[in-house]
Scaffold this motif. Structure first.
Motif, PDB file in Angstrom:
ATOM      1  N   VAL A  96     -16.328 -19.158 -75.358  1.00  0.00           N
ATOM      2  CA  VAL A  96     -17.219 -19.910 -74.477  1.00  0.00           C
ATOM      3  C   VAL A  96     -18.268 -20.632 -75.309  1.00  0.00           C
ATOM      4  N   PHE A  97     -18.491 -21.898 -74.991  1.00  0.00           N
ATOM      5  CA  PHE A  97     -19.669 -22.621 -75.468  1.00  0.00           C
ATOM      6  C   PHE A  97     -20.675 -22.550 -74.343  1.00  0.00           C
ATOM      7  N   LEU A  98     -21.787 -21.868 -74.569  1.00  0.00           N
ATOM      8  CA  LEU A  98     -22.702 -21.505 -73.497  1.00  0.00           C
ATOM      9  C   LEU A  98     -24.065 -22.157 -73.667  1.00  0.00           C
ATOM     10  N   TYR A  99     -24.515 -22.819 -72.615  1.00  0.00           N
ATOM     11  CA  TYR A  99     -25.889 -23.287 -72.561  1.00  0.00           C
ATOM     12  C   TYR A  99     -26.801 -22.110 -72.221  1.00  0.00           C
ATOM     13  N   ALA A 100     -28.005 -22.133 -72.724  1.00  0.00           N
ATOM     14  CA  ALA A 100     -28.923 -21.010 -72.538  1.00  0.00           C
ATOM     15  C   ALA A 100     -29.573 -21.092 -71.158  1.00  0.00           C
ATOM     16  N   GLU A 101     -29.151 -20.219 -70.281  1.00  0.00           N
ATOM     17  CA  GLU A 101     -29.753 -20.077 -68.954  1.00  0.00           C
ATOM     18  C   GLU A 101     -29.950 -18.594 -68.722  1.00  0.00           C
ATOM     19  N   ALA A 102     -31.212 -18.173 -68.669  1.00  0.00           N
ATOM     20  CA  ALA A 102     -31.513 -16.744 -68.674  1.00  0.00           C
ATOM     21  C   ALA A 102     -31.429 -16.083 -67.303  1.00  0.00           C
ATOM     22  N   ALA A 103     -31.457 -16.879 -66.236  1.00  0.00           N
ATOM     23  CA  ALA A 103     -31.648 -16.309 -64.897  1.00  0.00           C
ATOM     24  C   ALA A 103     -30.632 -15.211 -64.560  1.00  0.00           C
ATOM     25  N   ARG A 104     -29.353 -15.434 -64.858  1.00  0.00           N
ATOM     26  CA  ARG A 104     -28.309 -14.460 -64.505  1.00  0.00           C
ATOM     27  C   ARG A 104     -27.441 -14.121 -65.714  1.00  0.00           C
ATOM     28  N   ILE A 105     -28.069 -14.070 -66.876  1.00  0.00           N
ATOM     29  CA  ILE A 105     -27.292 -13.849 -68.091  1.00  0.00           C
ATOM     30  C   ILE A 105     -26.638 -12.475 -68.098  1.00  0.00           C
ATOM     31  N   GLY A 106     -27.256 -11.454 -67.508  1.00  0.00           N
ATOM     32  CA  GLY A 106     -26.634 -10.136 -67.454  1.00  0.00           C
ATOM     33  C   GLY A 106     -25.324 -10.163 -66.700  1.00  0.00           C
ATOM     34  N   GLU A 107     -25.311 -10.845 -65.556  1.00  0.00           N
ATOM     35  CA  GLU A 107     -24.076 -10.959 -64.781  1.00  0.00           C
ATOM     36  C   GLU A 107     -23.031 -11.796 -65.520  1.00  0.00           C
ATOM     37  N   PHE A 108     -23.490 -12.824 -66.243  1.00  0.00           N
ATOM     38  CA  PHE A 108     -22.531 -13.634 -67.001  1.00  0.00           C
ATOM     39  C   PHE A 108     -21.868 -12.795 -68.086  1.00  0.00           C
ATOM     40  N   VAL A 109     -22.660 -12.001 -68.794  1.00  0.00           N
ATOM     41  CA  VAL A 109     -22.109 -11.133 -69.839  1.00  0.00           C
ATOM     42  C   VAL A 109     -21.103 -10.156 -69.235  1.00  0.00           C
ATOM     43  N   ASP A 110     -21.449  -9.545 -68.121  1.00  0.00           N
ATOM     44  CA  ASP A 110     -20.522  -8.595 -67.480  1.00  0.00           C
ATOM     45  C   ASP A 110     -19.217  -9.277 -67.097  1.00  0.00           C
ATOM     46  N   ALA A 111     -19.312 -10.481 -66.539  1.00  0.00           N
ATOM     47  CA  ALA A 111     -18.108 -11.203 -66.136  1.00  0.00           C
ATOM     48  C   ALA A 111     -17.275 -11.594 -67.348  1.00  0.00           C
ATOM     49  N   ALA A 112     -17.943 -11.964 -68.457  1.00  0.00           N
ATOM     50  CA  ALA A 112     -17.218 -12.335 -69.675  1.00  0.00           C
ATOM     51  C   ALA A 112     -16.489 -11.137 -70.262  1.00  0.00           C
ATOM     52  N   VAL A 113     -17.145  -9.972 -70.266  1.00  0.00           N
ATOM     53  CA  VAL A 113     -16.497  -8.754 -70.760  1.00  0.00           C
ATOM     54  C   VAL A 113     -15.279  -8.422 -69.899  1.00  0.00           C
ATOM     55  N   THR A 114     -15.445  -8.495 -68.595  1.00  0.00           N
ATOM     56  CA  THR A 114     -14.340  -8.196 -67.677  1.00  0.00           C
ATOM     57  C   THR A 114     -13.171  -9.151 -67.884  1.00  0.00           C
ATOM     58  N   ALA A 115     -13.476 -10.413 -68.162  1.00  0.00           N
ATOM     59  CA  ALA A 115     -12.430 -11.427 -68.351  1.00  0.00           C
ATOM     60  C   ALA A 115     -11.757 -11.327 -69.712  1.00  0.00           C
ATOM     61  N   GLY A 116     -12.332 -10.536 -70.625  1.00  0.00           N
ATOM     62  CA  GLY A 116     -11.741 -10.403 -71.953  1.00  0.00           C
ATOM     63  C   GLY A 116     -12.160 -11.475 -72.932  1.00  0.00           C
ATOM     64  N   VAL A 117     -13.277 -12.124 -72.677  1.00  0.00           N
ATOM     65  CA  VAL A 117     -13.787 -13.133 -73.619  1.00  0.00           C
ATOM     66  C   VAL A 117     -14.071 -12.473 -74.961  1.00  0.00           C
ATOM     67  N   GLN A 118     -13.653 -13.131 -76.041  1.00  0.00           N
ATOM     68  CA  GLN A 118     -13.790 -12.569 -77.383  1.00  0.00           C
ATOM     69  C   GLN A 118     -14.972 -13.138 -78.168  1.00  0.00           C
ATOM     70  N   HIS A 119     -15.417 -14.329 -77.802  1.00  0.00           N
ATOM     71  CA  HIS A 119     -16.406 -15.025 -78.644  1.00  0.00           C
ATOM     72  C   HIS A 119     -17.246 -15.943 -77.763  1.00  0.00           C
ATOM     73  N   ILE A 120     -18.569 -15.881 -77.928  1.00  0.00           N
ATOM     74  CA  ILE A 120     -19.474 -16.796 -77.247  1.00  0.00           C
ATOM     75  C   ILE A 120     -20.308 -17.521 -78.295  1.00  0.00           C
ATOM     76  N   VAL A 121     -20.331 -18.845 -78.189  1.00  0.00           N
ATOM     77  CA  VAL A 121     -21.184 -19.673 -79.037  1.00  0.00           C
ATOM     78  C   VAL A 121     -22.326 -20.163 -78.160  1.00  0.00           C
ATOM     79  N   LEU A 122     -23.538 -19.751 -78.490  1.00  0.00           N
ATOM     80  CA  LEU A 122     -24.703 -20.076 -77.672  1.00  0.00           C
ATOM     81  C   LEU A 122     -25.459 -21.264 -78.253  1.00  0.00           C
ATOM     82  N   LEU A 123     -25.721 -22.251 -77.396  1.00  0.00           N
ATOM     83  CA  LEU A 123     -26.628 -23.328 -77.764  1.00  0.00           C
ATOM     84  C   LEU A 123     -28.042 -22.837 -77.489  1.00  0.00           C
TER      85      LEU A 123
END
Length: 284
Positions: free
Chosen positions: A71-98
């Motif tokens: 994922v190439f991710l823009y920094a949006e803090a409001a729901r980042i915890g839920e985004f991380v949980d969804a990424a883990v569940t989906a099996g995402v291996q790598h996040i590149v944060l802007l």
């Protein structure tokens, strides 16, 4: 070579960086999916899926992340915890944060501009997903905010016209992002990206005038006057943070790095190049 054959999700698909990054990845044959709060407004190459993903709405996360490896991710803090949980569940291996170089400052936790990026960094680095941090300094595209007064023949209001920034071309940032997404040697790195020059706002406006043929003059206003002028566009705490940053580099060059060259293989594009690429913004 891509570090995996899974799809790369680009968030913030209508932004300049994501637009250039999409073109680079697509040209390189990497499977890409582009996300935006308004996917119907995206312009994507044939065969590239456009999908809804609002980083403030967790209901949009599962579909956007399904089958995604990076994922190439823009920094949006409001729901980042839920985004991380969804990424883990989906099996995402790598996040590149802007992210932002503002997180490197000593007062980052108390700076609203820096804190938003810092909170996202903290959440990602605590997650069981490899995270690469891109921390640009100043975007050259910030100068686009001056286009309206320049086109209207009006001066640009500045509280600190001799403050330095390090304008970074969005194409260089996109190329750096392409590298860290597709070359596993850079996976997990933290990169402070700058343009090739530390330039005052006064010098930047001189360059815009010389390159575009449009006079670019300055109205030297007080910080309070500038904040009042910007009140409809920049919330007070963020305006305060910007003014504080400019004050700290008033007449003082900002530090530069070689991160862009290390990631892209070439020196960063100059601010003059950026202006030349965006002449129509100031003359149209």
């Amino acid at each position: 070579m891509s570090e995996n054959t899974s799809t790369i999700l680009l968030t913030g698909g209508r932004g300049a960086v994501a637009t250039h990054l999409l073109a680079l990845l697509h040209a390189g044959g990497h499977p890409v999916r582009v996300a935006s709060r308004a996917p119907e407004r995206l312009r994507v190459p044939a065969g590239v899926p456009a999908i809804a993903c609002d980083l403030r709405d967790p209901a949009t996360f599962p579909a956007a992340l399904s089958g995604v490896g990076a994922v190439f991710l823009y920094a949006e803090a409001a729901r980042i915890g839920e985004f991380v949980d969804a990424a883990v569940t989906a099996g995402v291996q790598h996040i590149v944060l802007l992210s932002s170089a503002s997180v490197l400052g000593p007062g980052a936790a108390g700076d609203p501009l820096a804190r938003a990026h810092l909170d996202v960094e903290t959440a990602l680095l605590a997650a069981p997903i490899a995270t690469t941090l891109l921390r640009p300094g100043s975007f050259a595209s910030n100068a686009a905010a001056w286009s309206w007064p320049i086109r209207a023949g009006r001066p640009v209001s500045l509280p600190y016209p001799d403050a330095h920034t390090d304008p970074l071309h969005e194409r260089d940032l996109a190329e750096a992002a392409r590298t860290v997404l597709t070359d596993p040697r850079h996976r997990g790195g933290h990169f402070h990206l700058t343009g090739p020059q530390s330039l005052t706002f006064r010098r930047q406006l001189d360059m815009i005038g010389a390159i575009t043929g449009r006079s670019a003059t300055i109205a030297h206003v007080s910080p309070q006057e500038w904040k009042r002028e910007m009140s409809e566009h920049i919330p007070g705490p963020y305006a305060d943070a910007l003014v504080d940053f400019w004050r700290s580099y008033d007449g003082r060059p900002v530090p530069l790095t070689d991160a862009v060259e290390r990631l892209t293989g070439h020196t960063p594009r100059t601010f003059a190049t950026w202006v030349g690429d965006h002449v129509a913004d100031f003359t149209g």
